[in-house]
Design a protein around this motif. Structure first.
Motif, PDB file in Angstrom:
ATOM      1  N   UNK A   1       0.784  -1.225   0.000  1.00 11.98           N
ATOM      2  CA  UNK A   1       0.000   0.000   0.000  1.00 11.98           C
ATOM      3  C   UNK A   1       0.816   1.275   0.000  1.00 11.98           C
ATOM      4  N   UNK A   2       1.976   1.252   0.661  1.00 10.21           N
ATOM      5  CA  UNK A   2       2.842   2.431   0.682  1.00 10.21           C
ATOM      6  C   UNK A   2       3.988   2.319  -0.324  1.00 10.21           C
ATOM      7  N   UNK A   3       3.917   1.319  -1.206  1.00 12.19           N
ATOM      8  CA  UNK A   3       4.947   1.123  -2.219  1.00 12.19           C
ATOM      9  C   UNK A   3       4.403   1.303  -3.632  1.00 12.19           C
TER      10      UNK A   3
ATOM     11  N   UNK B   1       4.503   3.423  -9.038  1.00  9.00           N
ATOM     12  CA  UNK B   1       3.781   3.701 -10.285  1.00  9.00           C
ATOM     13  C   UNK B   1       4.063   5.131 -10.766  1.00  9.00           C
ATOM     14  N   UNK B   2       4.148   6.070  -9.830  1.00  3.39           N
ATOM     15  CA  UNK B   2       4.439   7.450 -10.207  1.00  3.39           C
ATOM     16  C   UNK B   2       5.813   7.577 -10.857  1.00  3.39           C
ATOM     17  N   UNK B   3       6.713   6.623 -10.522  1.00  2.75           N
ATOM     18  CA  UNK B   3       8.058   6.638 -11.097  1.00  2.75           C
ATOM     19  C   UNK B   3       8.149   5.808 -12.375  1.00  2.75           C
ATOM     20  N   UNK B   4       7.001   5.302 -12.821  1.00  3.98           N
ATOM     21  CA  UNK B   4       6.983   4.575 -14.079  1.00  3.98           C
ATOM     22  C   UNK B   4       7.120   3.080 -13.974  1.00  3.98           C
ATOM     23  N   UNK B   5       7.095   2.531 -12.762  1.00  2.00           N
ATOM     24  CA  UNK B   5       7.188   1.077 -12.612  1.00  2.00           C
ATOM     25  C   UNK B   5       5.924   0.425 -13.180  1.00  2.00           C
TER      26      UNK B   5
ATOM     27  N   UNK C   1       7.315  10.047   0.828  1.00  2.00           N
ATOM     28  CA  UNK C   1       7.164   8.627   0.503  1.00  2.00           C
ATOM     29  C   UNK C   1       7.715   8.325  -0.890  1.00  2.00           C
ATOM     30  N   UNK C   2       7.525   9.244  -1.807  1.00  2.00           N
ATOM     31  CA  UNK C   2       8.038   9.029  -3.156  1.00  2.00           C
ATOM     32  C   UNK C   2       9.564   8.880  -3.128  1.00  2.00           C
ATOM     33  N   UNK C   3      10.224   9.725  -2.367  1.00  2.00           N
ATOM     34  CA  UNK C   3      11.682   9.642  -2.260  1.00  2.00           C
ATOM     35  C   UNK C   3      12.110   8.365  -1.562  1.00  2.00           C
TER      36      UNK C   3
END
Length: 411
Positions: A226-228, A233-237, A319-321
Motif C-alpha cells: 500500500x505504501x509502495x 507507479x508514479x516513477x513509471x514502474x 514517501x516518493x523519495x
C-alpha cells in the motif's frame, strides 16, 4: 563489511528447556533492578538499524512517530469522551489513506494491523452477501494461494469457505484459474497487492473487471504494497493500480507500520461504500460513547496519532523519495546476488527478493549462526530477503558476502 554480533541470538525469549518461567513475585523489585532485568530479557533482540535484519517488512518508525507514540501511550481510541482528539485523528488518517488509494469519499477504521483489517473486510462482505442472498447463504471467498495466512485465521473465525487458487509463474494468482470460479454467488474475491512471501502484485484491474459485473466485491490486501505501489507507479514502474480508481474494488487493507513509518500496531481498512463500514458497527453500552467498528474495544490511540504524524511529516514527496531509495537498494541487492552466482527468481516487483537455492533452509540457518536474520518462504522453497529503509548499502554488501561464504562452505 558490517560488524556482526559477537554471539548468535537465542531462537526464542523463553527460558531454557526444563527451566520453568517465574511466577508473580510476592514483593515488587526496585525500578532500577526491573529495568536491568528488562535489558537482560531483551539482550538477544535485534535492532532494525544494526545491519542484521533482512526478513522483515516492518522497521523502526519515523522519529516523529516514535515521539508521538511515546507521549500518548495512555490514549484509548475506544473512549471518545476522554480522548476526543482520537476520533478526529482516525477520520483524518482515513482521509489521507483514502486519498492515497484514489478514493476521496472512502470510509475507514484504524486496526491493529493487516490481519484485523482483512477480517473486518471479510466480515463486511459476509454481511453484504447475506443481505443479498439470505441469512443462511454460504459465503465463499476466492483468493490466491500466495495470499496472507491471516485468511486461514479468518476462515476459522467467520462463517466462510476459503478457496485458494494456484499462482502463475510470477507468483501472482493465476487468472485463468481464478476467473472461471467467480460466480454471482461468490461472497468476495481477494487480490493481494504485495505478497508477504514474494512481493508479487496480483492483477487487480483484471480481477475487478470480471467480478464487478457479477456483483461480487473485490478486497485488496495491500498491507505490504500500500505504501509502495502508488509511488512506484508514479516513477513509471509497470505495476497495476490497486485502489479505488479500479471499478469494483470495494475495500483495501493498508499497514502504516510497514512502509508507512508508523509504530506497531498501526493498520487500516478502507471501504468504498460507507454502508460496508456501517455494517461493522457494534453498539456501545454507555451513553455518549461511540459505537465500535473495529474488532478490538480498547485500542491504542497513540498508534493512530503516530500514524497521523508520520503521514503529515512525510507527505507524498517524502514517501516518493523513500520508495525511490528502496528501489535503488533492491537493484543493488539483485546485482550483488547475481554477481555472486545466486539465481534471483522471479524478478522482484516490490521489496521482497527471492532466491532459488537447493538448500535455502541451510543458508538461513548458517546466516543466523552468524547473527543475520533472513527467512525461507516455505511453501515456495525460496530464500526470502526483504529490502527496507533500515538497511544501508554497506549492510547489503555484507549480507551477500556472508551468503557467498556460507554457500561456498557447503556441498
Amino acid at each position: 563489511m558490517a560488524t556482526l554480533p559477537s554471539s548468535s541470538p537465542s531462537p526464542t525469549g523463553s527460558p531454557p528447556p526444563g527451566e520453568p518461567a517465574a511466577g508473580l513475585p510476592d514483593r515488587g523489585a526496585p525500578v532500577e533492578q526491573v529495568l536491568a532485568e528488562v535489558a537482560g530479557l531483551c539482550a538477544d533482540d535485534h535492532d532494525y538499524r544494526d545491519g542484521t535484519v533482512f526478513n522483515s517488512i516492518c522497521s523502526t518508525p519515523l522519529p516523529v512517530a516514535e515521539r508521538v507514540f511515546a507521549a500518548h501511550q495512555q490514549a484509548n481510541l475506544g473512549d471518545n469522551r476522554i480522548f476526543p482528539s482520537l476520533a478526529r485523528a482516525e477520520r483524518e488518517v482515513t482521509a489521507m489513506l483514502a486519498d492515497l488509494m484514489d478514493g476521496p469519499g472512502a470510509t475507514g477504521v484504524a486496526t491493529s494491523g493487516g490481519t484485523e483489517a482483512n477480517l473486518l473486510a471479510v466480515q463486511a462482505a459476509v454481511r453484504r452477501h447475506r443481505a443479498r442472498f439470505g441469512p443462511d447463504a454460504p459465503a465463499r471467498i476466492l483468493l490466491g494461494d500466495s495470499a496472507h495466512f491471516s485468511f486461514d485465521k479468518i476462515a476459522a473465525l467467520l462463517p466462510v469457505e476459503v478457496v485458494r487458487v494456484p499462482s502463475d509463474e510470477r507468483l501472482r494468482v493465476d487468472l485463468d484459474r481464478l476467473l472461471p470460479l467467480v460466480t454471482p454467488e461468490t461472497a468476495l474475491v481477494v487480490a493481494t497487492a504485495g505478497s508477504s512471501e514474494s512481493g508479487a502484485v496480483d492483477d487487480v484491474p483484471a480481477i475487478a473487471a470480471h467480478a464487478a459485473p457479477l456483483g461480487v466485491p473485490v478486497h485488496v490486501d495491500a498491507a505490504t504494497g500500500g505504501f509502495l505501489v502508488p509511488f512506484a507507479r508514479e516513477s513509471g514502474e509497470p505495476l497495476p493500480p490497486i485502489g479505488f480508481s479500479v471499478p469494483g474494488v470495494t475495500s483495501v487493507t493498508l499497514d502504516p507500520h510497514k512502509y508507512g513509518g508508523a509504530p506497531i500496531p498501526a493498520g487500516h481498512v478502507l471501504f468504498r461504500d460507507a454502508e460496508d463500514g456501517a455494517a461493522l458497527r457494534t453498539s456501545s453500552h454507555y451513553r455518549g460513547t461511540f459505537d465500535h467498528q473495529a474488532l478490538l474495544g480498547t485500542r491504542p490511540g497513540g498508534a493512530v496519532l503516530a500514524t497521523w504524524a508520520a503521514l503529515r511529516a512525510q507527505g507524498r514527496s517524502g514517501y516518493r523519495s523513500a520508495v525511490a531509495e528502496l528501489w535503488e537498494r533492491r537493484a543493488l541487492l539483485v546485482r550483488l546476488l547475481t554477481g555472486a552466482g545466486f539465481q534471483v527468481a522471479p524478478e522482484p516487483e516490490l521489496t521482497v527478493v527471492t532466491v532459488r537455492h537447493p538448500s535455502p533452509e541451510k543458508l538461513v540457518d548458517a546466516l543466523e549462526e552468524r547473527g543475520l536474520i533472513a527467512s525461507v518462504a516455505r511453501r515456495l522453497g525460496l530464500l526470502r530477503l526483504v529490502v527496507h529503509w533500515h538497511q544501508s548499502e554497506q549492510q547489503l554488501r555484507c549480507l551477500v558476502a556472508v551468503l557467498t561464504e556460507v554457500d561456498g562452505g557447503r556441498p
